[in-house]
Motif scaffolding. Structure first.
Motif, mmCIF file in Angstrom:
data_model
loop_
_atom_site.group_PDB
_atom_site.id
_atom_site.type_symbol
_atom_site.label_atom_id
_atom_site.label_comp_id
_atom_site.label_asym_id
_atom_site.label_seq_id
_atom_site.Cartn_x
_atom_site.Cartn_y
_atom_site.Cartn_z
ATOM 1 N N PRO A 22 60.187 105.570 10.254
ATOM 2 C CA PRO A 22 61.226 104.880 11.002
ATOM 3 C C PRO A 22 61.335 103.418 10.560
ATOM 4 C CG PRO A 22 59.292 105.131 12.383
ATOM 5 C CD PRO A 22 59.005 105.859 11.100
ATOM 6 N N PRO A 23 62.512 102.824 10.737
ATOM 7 C CA PRO A 23 62.711 101.462 10.235
ATOM 8 C C PRO A 23 61.868 100.435 10.995
ATOM 9 C CG PRO A 23 64.641 102.213 11.443
ATOM 10 C CD PRO A 23 63.724 103.382 11.330
ATOM 11 N N ARG A 24 61.471 99.413 10.278
ATOM 12 C CA ARG A 24 60.737 98.296 10.877
ATOM 13 C C ARG A 24 61.749 97.382 11.583
ATOM 14 N NH1 ARG A 24 58.667 99.216 6.013
ATOM 15 N NH2 ARG A 24 59.755 97.451 5.041
ATOM 16 N N LEU A 25 62.293 97.892 12.676
ATOM 17 C CA LEU A 25 63.238 97.187 13.535
ATOM 18 C C LEU A 25 62.640 97.201 14.930
ATOM 19 C CD1 LEU A 25 66.075 95.935 14.124
ATOM 20 C CD2 LEU A 25 66.799 98.270 14.672
ATOM 21 N N TYR A 26 62.377 96.026 15.471
ATOM 22 C CA TYR A 26 61.630 95.922 16.724
ATOM 23 C C TYR A 26 62.408 95.135 17.764
ATOM 24 C CZ TYR A 26 57.964 97.052 13.392
ATOM 25 O OH TYR A 26 57.222 97.651 12.403
ATOM 26 N N PRO A 27 62.289 95.524 19.046
ATOM 27 C CA PRO A 27 62.825 94.673 20.105
ATOM 28 C C PRO A 27 62.065 93.341 20.105
ATOM 29 C CG PRO A 27 62.288 96.863 20.944
ATOM 30 C CD PRO A 27 61.714 96.765 19.565
ATOM 31 N N PHE A 28 62.685 92.322 20.677
ATOM 32 C CA PHE A 28 62.091 90.989 20.699
ATOM 33 C C PHE A 28 60.645 91.029 21.183
ATOM 34 C CE2 PHE A 28 63.601 91.722 24.910
ATOM 35 C CZ PHE A 28 62.748 91.030 25.761
ATOM 36 N N GLU A 30 58.065 92.466 19.996
ATOM 37 C CA GLU A 30 57.282 93.678 19.791
ATOM 38 C C GLU A 30 56.930 93.969 18.339
ATOM 39 O OE1 GLU A 30 58.589 97.140 21.896
ATOM 40 O OE2 GLU A 30 58.944 96.008 23.731
ATOM 41 N N ALA A 31 57.283 93.091 17.413
ATOM 42 C CA ALA A 31 56.872 93.294 16.024
ATOM 43 C C ALA A 31 55.358 93.137 15.956
ATOM 44 C CB ALA A 31 57.546 92.285 15.107
ATOM 45 N N PRO A 32 54.650 94.088 15.380
ATOM 46 C CA PRO A 32 53.196 93.999 15.311
ATOM 47 C C PRO A 32 52.740 92.803 14.471
ATOM 48 C CG PRO A 32 53.956 96.201 14.687
ATOM 49 C CD PRO A 32 55.153 95.333 14.785
ATOM 50 N N TYR A 39 61.302 93.102 7.613
ATOM 51 C CA TYR A 39 61.452 93.736 8.923
ATOM 52 C C TYR A 39 62.509 92.971 9.695
ATOM 53 C CZ TYR A 39 58.613 89.990 11.001
ATOM 54 O OH TYR A 39 58.137 88.777 11.415
ATOM 55 N N ALA A 40 62.940 93.539 10.810
ATOM 56 C CA ALA A 40 63.959 92.903 11.633
ATOM 57 C C ALA A 40 63.586 93.032 13.101
ATOM 58 C CB ALA A 40 65.330 93.529 11.373
ATOM 59 N N VAL A 41 64.059 92.088 13.874
ATOM 60 C CA VAL A 41 63.898 92.122 15.327
ATOM 61 C C VAL A 41 65.281 91.923 15.952
ATOM 62 C CG1 VAL A 41 61.510 91.312 15.289
ATOM 63 C CG2 VAL A 41 63.358 89.654 15.494
ATOM 64 N N TRP A 42 65.419 92.405 17.185
ATOM 65 C CA TRP A 42 66.682 92.235 17.891
ATOM 66 C C TRP A 42 66.414 91.932 19.355
ATOM 67 C CZ3 TRP A 42 68.306 95.314 21.983
ATOM 68 C CH2 TRP A 42 67.577 96.466 22.206
ATOM 69 N N GLN A 43 67.392 91.272 19.980
ATOM 70 C CA GLN A 43 67.311 91.004 21.405
ATOM 71 C C GLN A 43 68.713 90.844 21.973
ATOM 72 O OE1 GLN A 43 65.644 87.151 22.487
ATOM 73 N NE2 GLN A 43 65.990 86.452 20.395
ATOM 74 N N VAL A 44 68.853 91.183 23.245
ATOM 75 C CA VAL A 44 70.106 90.952 23.957
ATOM 76 C C VAL A 44 70.119 89.483 24.360
ATOM 77 C CG1 VAL A 44 71.495 91.542 25.970
ATOM 78 C CG2 VAL A 44 70.226 93.335 24.776
ATOM 79 N N VAL A 45 71.176 88.766 23.973
ATOM 80 C CA VAL A 45 71.269 87.343 24.299
ATOM 81 C C VAL A 45 72.418 87.039 25.251
ATOM 82 C CG1 VAL A 45 70.109 86.548 22.206
ATOM 83 C CG2 VAL A 45 72.585 86.841 22.188
ATOM 84 N N GLY A 46 73.171 88.055 25.636
ATOM 85 C CA GLY A 46 74.257 87.849 26.583
ATOM 86 C C GLY A 46 75.009 89.139 26.815
#
Length: 120
Positions: A22-28, A30-32, A39-46
């Motif tokens: 699975p892709p190294r895409l993590y919620p804010f 939670e990246a190890p 790798y990438a991270v994502w978060q809801v900002v609005g």
């Protein structure tokens, strides 16, 4: 309330070629520690529900911030482009947030925002 970003990008061969399966895409947050790059991270900002006077909302709109980290600027840009191409059939890219280099890890970072409408 939450966008299906992981399932969308996990189904894209160009993304998995760069971020793994699975892709190294993590919620804010939670990246190890020590995760392989890129790798990438994502978060809801609005965002907000689509409110109506006569009924409950049937869709939630939200803005995500996606940050890509890589050891080389070219790799960060390649991942950002693959994520863009995977996401655009499902949501709207609304802002390119810039690029920089993390002073602690020396990773290159590129960032962009996405507006996603999620039916309830």
């Amino acid at each position: 309330m939450f966008p299906p970003i992981f399932s969308v990008v996990a189904a894209d061969p160009a993304v998995t070629a760069l971020l793994g399966s699975p892709p190294r895409l993590y919620p804010f947050g939670e990246a190890p520690q020590g995760v392989a790059s890129p790798y990438a991270v994502w978060q809801v900002v609005g965002g907000s529900p689509e409110n109506y006077l006569g009924q409950r909302p049937d869709i939630d709109g939200m803005t995500l911030q996606i940050d890509v980290y890589a050891a080389a600027a070219s790799a960060a840009r390649a991942v950002a482009a693959a994520l863009r191409d995977a996401i655009e059939p499902h949501a709207y890219i609304t802002r390119w947030s810039g690029e920089n280099r993390d002073p602690d890890t020396s990773n290159y970072r590129t960032s962009f925002d996405v507006d996603w409408l999620v039916p309830r």
